[in-house]
Design a protein around this motif. Sequence first.
Motif, PDB file in Angstrom:
ATOM      1  N   GLU A 173     -48.357  -9.589 -66.091  1.00  0.00           N
ATOM      2  CA  GLU A 173     -48.934  -8.206 -65.622  1.00  0.00           C
ATOM      3  C   GLU A 173     -47.812  -7.506 -64.625  1.00  0.00           C
ATOM      4  OE1 GLU A 173     -52.840  -7.918 -64.040  1.00  0.00           O
ATOM      5  OE2 GLU A 173     -53.548  -9.455 -65.140  1.00  0.00           O
ATOM      6  N   ARG A 174     -47.286  -8.159 -63.626  1.00  0.00           N
ATOM      7  CA  ARG A 174     -46.171  -7.675 -62.772  1.00  0.00           C
ATOM      8  C   ARG A 174     -45.095  -7.201 -63.390  1.00  0.00           C
ATOM      9  NH1 ARG A 174     -46.882  -9.456 -57.562  1.00  0.00           N
ATOM     10  NH2 ARG A 174     -44.835  -8.317 -56.917  1.00  0.00           N
ATOM     11  N   LEU A 175     -44.708  -7.884 -64.583  1.00  0.00           N
ATOM     12  CA  LEU A 175     -43.577  -7.490 -65.393  1.00  0.00           C
ATOM     13  C   LEU A 175     -43.723  -6.962 -66.738  1.00  0.00           C
ATOM     14  CD1 LEU A 175     -41.222 -10.803 -64.493  1.00  0.00           C
ATOM     15  CD2 LEU A 175     -41.066  -8.465 -63.441  1.00  0.00           C
ATOM     16  N   LEU A 176     -44.972  -6.436 -66.976  1.00  0.00           N
ATOM     17  CA  LEU A 176     -45.075  -6.134 -68.223  1.00  0.00           C
ATOM     18  C   LEU A 176     -44.473  -4.729 -68.651  1.00  0.00           C
ATOM     19  CD1 LEU A 176     -47.255  -6.126 -70.450  1.00  0.00           C
ATOM     20  CD2 LEU A 176     -48.503  -4.237 -69.471  1.00  0.00           C
ATOM     21  N   PRO A 177     -43.849  -3.907 -67.511  1.00  0.00           N
ATOM     22  CA  PRO A 177     -42.875  -2.885 -68.276  1.00  0.00           C
ATOM     23  C   PRO A 177     -41.778  -3.413 -69.049  1.00  0.00           C
ATOM     24  CG  PRO A 177     -43.819  -2.218 -66.070  1.00  0.00           C
ATOM     25  CD  PRO A 177     -44.098  -3.739 -66.338  1.00  0.00           C
ATOM     26  N   TYR A 178     -41.171  -4.635 -68.609  1.00  0.00           N
ATOM     27  CA  TYR A 178     -40.107  -5.163 -69.156  1.00  0.00           C
ATOM     28  C   TYR A 178     -40.513  -5.794 -70.576  1.00  0.00           C
ATOM     29  CZ  TYR A 178     -37.138  -5.370 -65.003  1.00  0.00           C
ATOM     30  OH  TYR A 178     -36.109  -5.291 -64.185  1.00  0.00           O
ATOM     31  N   PHE A 179     -41.759  -6.133 -70.751  1.00  0.00           N
ATOM     32  CA  PHE A 179     -42.172  -6.362 -71.985  1.00  0.00           C
ATOM     33  C   PHE A 179     -42.605  -5.585 -73.064  1.00  0.00           C
ATOM     34  CE2 PHE A 179     -43.428  -9.977 -69.201  1.00  0.00           C
ATOM     35  CZ  PHE A 179     -42.573 -11.235 -70.035  1.00  0.00           C
ATOM     36  N   VAL A 180     -42.740  -4.244 -72.453  1.00  0.00           N
ATOM     37  CA  VAL A 180     -42.927  -3.261 -73.368  1.00  0.00           C
ATOM     38  C   VAL A 180     -42.206  -2.219 -73.495  1.00  0.00           C
ATOM     39  CG1 VAL A 180     -45.546  -3.811 -72.956  1.00  0.00           C
ATOM     40  CG2 VAL A 180     -44.380  -1.905 -71.694  1.00  0.00           C
ATOM     41  N   ASP A 181     -40.984  -2.560 -73.052  1.00  0.00           N
ATOM     42  CA  ASP A 181     -39.689  -1.592 -72.811  1.00  0.00           C
ATOM     43  C   ASP A 181     -39.285  -1.518 -74.326  1.00  0.00           C
ATOM     44  OD1 ASP A 181     -37.362   0.061 -72.785  1.00  0.00           O
ATOM     45  OD2 ASP A 181     -36.857  -0.686 -70.581  1.00  0.00           O
ATOM     46  N   LYS A 182     -39.369  -0.302 -75.021  1.00  0.00           N
ATOM     47  CA  LYS A 182     -39.022   0.047 -76.462  1.00  0.00           C
ATOM     48  C   LYS A 182     -37.447   0.106 -76.510  1.00  0.00           C
ATOM     49  CE  LYS A 182     -43.240   2.408 -77.087  1.00  0.00           C
ATOM     50  NZ  LYS A 182     -43.871   3.897 -77.469  1.00  0.00           N
ATOM     51  N   ASP A 183     -36.661   0.523 -75.328  1.00  0.00           N
ATOM     52  CA  ASP A 183     -35.315   0.747 -75.370  1.00  0.00           C
ATOM     53  C   ASP A 183     -34.462  -0.640 -75.243  1.00  0.00           C
ATOM     54  OD1 ASP A 183     -35.479   3.224 -76.086  1.00  0.00           O
ATOM     55  OD2 ASP A 183     -35.830   3.703 -73.909  1.00  0.00           O
ATOM     56  N   ARG A 184     -35.194  -1.836 -74.582  1.00  0.00           N
ATOM     57  CA  ARG A 184     -34.352  -2.979 -73.902  1.00  0.00           C
ATOM     58  C   ARG A 184     -35.187  -3.888 -74.487  1.00  0.00           C
ATOM     59  NH1 ARG A 184     -32.374  -1.440 -68.203  1.00  0.00           N
ATOM     60  NH2 ARG A 184     -30.979  -2.990 -68.316  1.00  0.00           N
ATOM     61  N   VAL A 194     -45.123   1.751 -60.929  1.00  0.00           N
ATOM     62  CA  VAL A 194     -43.875   1.176 -61.377  1.00  0.00           C
ATOM     63  C   VAL A 194     -42.597   1.801 -60.973  1.00  0.00           C
ATOM     64  CG1 VAL A 194     -42.582   0.183 -63.384  1.00  0.00           C
ATOM     65  CG2 VAL A 194     -45.299   0.212 -63.314  1.00  0.00           C
ATOM     66  N   ALA A 195     -41.987   1.084 -60.308  1.00  0.00           N
ATOM     67  CA  ALA A 195     -40.539   1.443 -60.023  1.00  0.00           C
ATOM     68  C   ALA A 195     -39.412   0.634 -60.530  1.00  0.00           C
ATOM     69  CB  ALA A 195     -40.298   1.415 -58.324  1.00  0.00           C
ATOM     70  N   HIS A 196     -38.552   1.167 -61.172  1.00  0.00           N
ATOM     71  CA  HIS A 196     -37.350   0.417 -61.981  1.00  0.00           C
ATOM     72  C   HIS A 196     -38.236  -0.797 -62.733  1.00  0.00           C
ATOM     73  CE1 HIS A 196     -34.435   2.998 -59.773  1.00  0.00           C
ATOM     74  NE2 HIS A 196     -35.055   2.269 -58.540  1.00  0.00           N
ATOM     75  N   ARG A 197     -39.120  -0.505 -63.560  1.00  0.00           N
ATOM     76  CA  ARG A 197     -39.755  -1.668 -64.495  1.00  0.00           C
ATOM     77  C   ARG A 197     -40.429  -2.716 -63.638  1.00  0.00           C
ATOM     78  NH1 ARG A 197     -35.900  -3.246 -69.170  1.00  0.00           N
ATOM     79  NH2 ARG A 197     -34.486  -3.731 -67.386  1.00  0.00           N
ATOM     80  N   ARG A 198     -40.711  -2.336 -62.473  1.00  0.00           N
ATOM     81  CA  ARG A 198     -41.402  -3.534 -61.697  1.00  0.00           C
ATOM     82  C   ARG A 198     -42.498  -2.786 -61.182  1.00  0.00           C
ATOM     83  NH1 ARG A 198     -37.022  -7.191 -58.300  1.00  0.00           N
ATOM     84  NH2 ARG A 198     -35.468  -5.413 -58.841  1.00  0.00           N
ATOM     85  N   GLU A 199     -43.671  -3.714 -61.164  1.00  0.00           N
ATOM     86  CA  GLU A 199     -45.116  -3.147 -60.682  1.00  0.00           C
ATOM     87  C   GLU A 199     -44.952  -3.524 -59.097  1.00  0.00           C
ATOM     88  OE1 GLU A 199     -49.157  -4.310 -61.838  1.00  0.00           O
ATOM     89  OE2 GLU A 199     -48.682  -5.559 -60.275  1.00  0.00           O
ATOM     90  N   GLU A 225     -38.318  -3.470 -49.668  1.00  0.00           N
ATOM     91  CA  GLU A 225     -38.948  -4.612 -50.364  1.00  0.00           C
ATOM     92  C   GLU A 225     -39.588  -4.675 -51.613  1.00  0.00           C
ATOM     93  OE1 GLU A 225     -39.139  -4.568 -45.805  1.00  0.00           O
ATOM     94  OE2 GLU A 225     -39.337  -3.365 -47.462  1.00  0.00           O
ATOM     95  N   ARG A 226     -39.691  -3.532 -52.264  1.00  0.00           N
ATOM     96  CA  ARG A 226     -40.511  -3.332 -53.054  1.00  0.00           C
ATOM     97  C   ARG A 226     -42.037  -3.567 -53.154  1.00  0.00           C
ATOM     98  NH1 ARG A 226     -36.828  -1.943 -57.134  1.00  0.00           N
ATOM     99  NH2 ARG A 226     -34.860  -2.839 -56.897  1.00  0.00           N
ATOM    100  N   GLY A 227     -42.536  -3.316 -52.033  1.00  0.00           N
ATOM    101  CA  GLY A 227     -44.076  -3.606 -51.917  1.00  0.00           C
ATOM    102  C   GLY A 227     -44.620  -2.578 -51.680  1.00  0.00           C
ATOM    103  N   GLU A 228     -43.883  -1.204 -51.530  1.00  0.00           N
ATOM    104  CA  GLU A 228     -44.826   0.024 -51.371  1.00  0.00           C
ATOM    105  C   GLU A 228     -43.811   1.092 -51.434  1.00  0.00           C
ATOM    106  OE1 GLU A 228     -46.112  -0.285 -47.399  1.00  0.00           O
ATOM    107  OE2 GLU A 228     -44.215  -0.015 -46.453  1.00  0.00           O
ATOM    108  N   PHE A 229     -44.319   2.209 -51.286  1.00  0.00           N
ATOM    109  CA  PHE A 229     -43.685   3.466 -51.510  1.00  0.00           C
ATOM    110  C   PHE A 229     -43.599   4.188 -50.119  1.00  0.00           C
ATOM    111  CE2 PHE A 229     -45.378   2.661 -55.788  1.00  0.00           C
ATOM    112  CZ  PHE A 229     -44.009   2.603 -56.330  1.00  0.00           C
ATOM    113  N   ARG A 230     -42.504   5.266 -50.160  1.00  0.00           N
ATOM    114  CA  ARG A 230     -42.125   5.649 -48.960  1.00  0.00           C
ATOM    115  C   ARG A 230     -42.953   7.028 -48.595  1.00  0.00           C
ATOM    116  NH1 ARG A 230     -36.530   4.278 -50.097  1.00  0.00           N
ATOM    117  NH2 ARG A 230     -36.233   6.180 -50.997  1.00  0.00           N
ATOM    118  N   PHE A 231     -43.614   7.562 -49.584  1.00  0.00           N
ATOM    119  CA  PHE A 231     -44.490   8.466 -49.280  1.00  0.00           C
ATOM    120  C   PHE A 231     -45.898   8.100 -49.180  1.00  0.00           C
ATOM    121  CE2 PHE A 231     -44.179   7.676 -54.202  1.00  0.00           C
ATOM    122  CZ  PHE A 231     -45.257   7.006 -54.288  1.00  0.00           C
TER     123      PHE A 231
END
Length: 668
Positions: A178-189, A260-265, A315-321
């Motif tokens: 679930e945390r790395l799902l964007p990597y598994f479903v990336d159609k380009d890579r 998601v940011a840079h393919r990471r939840e 740290e990729r734990g939150e966003f700056r907004f």
Amino acid sequence: MSNVNVRRLVENIRSGTNVYTPLVELVVNAIQAIDQKGVKNGLIQIEILRSGQADIIDRLEDIDGFIVKDNGVGFTKSNRDSFDTLYTEQKIADGGKGFGRFTCLKYFNHVTVASTFANGDKLHDRSFRMGLDKDIIVDETIAASDKQETGTAVEISGIKSVKFPDKRLDTVSRVIVERLLPYFVDKDRTCPRILIREASEPSGGVSLNDYLGKENSQIVEMRVEQGTFTLPANKDTKDFQVRVFKLYAPRSAKSKVSLVAHRREVTDNPLQAYIPEFAEEFYETGPDQDLAKGRNFVVKSYVFGDYLNDNVSLERGEFRFQTDNDLLSGISQSEIEQKAAEIAQSALGSEITERKSRKQARIADYVAAEAPWHRTLANEVDFDALPMRPSNQDIELHLQKKKYEKEVKTRSQVAALLKSENPDELGEKIIQLMDSISDTSKNDLIHYVSMRKCVLDLFSKSLEINVDGKHKSEGDVHDIIMRRKKDSEDLDYDAHNLWILDERLNFSSYVSSDKPLNKPNGDRTDITIYNRRVAFRSENEASNPITIFEFKKPQRDNFADPSSKEDPIQQIVRYVNQIREGKFKTPTGRDIIVNSTTPFYGYVVCDLTAKVRKWLEFEKDFTPMPDGLGWFRWFGNNSLYMEVLSWTKLLQDAEMRNKVFFNKLGID
């Protein structure tokens, strides 16, 4: 050689990380190492390290760490130097922050690296561990390698004070996917093959890639009609893409929206925070609508966009907004998640609509049966924010809040209209405001009348016999009309039900219920009322009537015996005489102002048994009322009018006075 206060740096890691963060970081680094090498047969292996004593239930030791192996490019000098540099920019094109590796030391005591890399046409082995003082890399060794290919193994172990939350291999696998799902479903890579297994069982394991793309996969992407949206950011606009997935076999999981940011939840929050109908899992029937082969699932909505990539924390734990209103950035996290929730809702189609319909029916039932005074308001209120299965309290609080908001708005509009100097705008606005005020007043009146119905039902019940065949005491029915040992100084204006006796008593200025009138142990009436009629003001205090009630237990008639010392008629006459003689003050020390013309009303409420009727007619010289349910007499010398009423008459008269209102509300 680096010069960084590693320990202090690690201690200052705060934002949004958890014990899974280092593992995700290592897997992402392994994927990037394979991409850098450019091989088609990329392989990542995650080994689970355990320690301690096995649990009695699942026979598994606690997780103490992980080893992540890959067949990527390895720690070349360039990669090694990048690792040794705080905030390195080497992976910036792929969203690298140059910081993620330090999260390993936040949760684990030991981080060791063993890597094989190519230098020209030769392979070399490099090993080191992460330090906790001034150097990031310590105990480094380099030697010629006898291995056949490049790759890296990173071990994190010695988990710190926090306990790893999961034990089972399949649970850990699910979280990583679930945390790395964007990597598994990336159609380009293409995502490398990722296996996870116990370190003690080299032949076992689970392929994380098999969670998707196969028959009976545990994760399946859902089709959405419109998977993009745009939000305004100050003077600019930002585009976002949403992909929605079904996650089968959810166990205790909830439907969520993940940014998601840079393919990471980075964050995940419950979808029910935006659409309550996501609170429970969903069900999908099997082939040919076979219920036995159906599966439960939850929904996860992933949101992508440059705005997220540009604003993720170090740290990729939150966003700056900001989470909610963000005046600086222009777009808040809740705005993004709200849009993603709506897209997830559209992907599910009728299921959410049906759940909302069931909720609306539940609300309608409550209003019809329990709160008809809200009927008009309920047609105007939006109930979307209520829980999927709202309780009566949830519905009532929501309606009360909306009622208050509407009243505040109306008062503000009235104040603004009164200040207006433009006579042309008065007409139409006055009509609108009067309609609004009328609706509010109607709601209050309906509520009040409905409460009366409940009181009368309770009063009727109190007059019935108990399971032992006996009637309740006069005290029980007394408390329904007005609580004993209280007066109007102790209770709120409307905390009594004197309207059961007489509607005019609602406007009494002072009421004493079963309290002595002159001293703590003195005589006390059941209810004494000093009335202040609207027609009498100021100097006419002495002409205000005084009303006295005496209650007798249903079916009790021994007070009519010649030897009785509880003659209620004589008691009332005695009270009247004592009040006229100026012997009494109220319990709060207020004078009871009377003169020779002050009218008194006395009422005795009891059951009119044959003995009581005979007593009233032949001993007390009372006259029967036309309905046969009461008797009356005028005591001219005392200016006292007295009635003896049956409990039945008291109930019937109260019901009759209110029947038209109950009928109009449909609650009779």
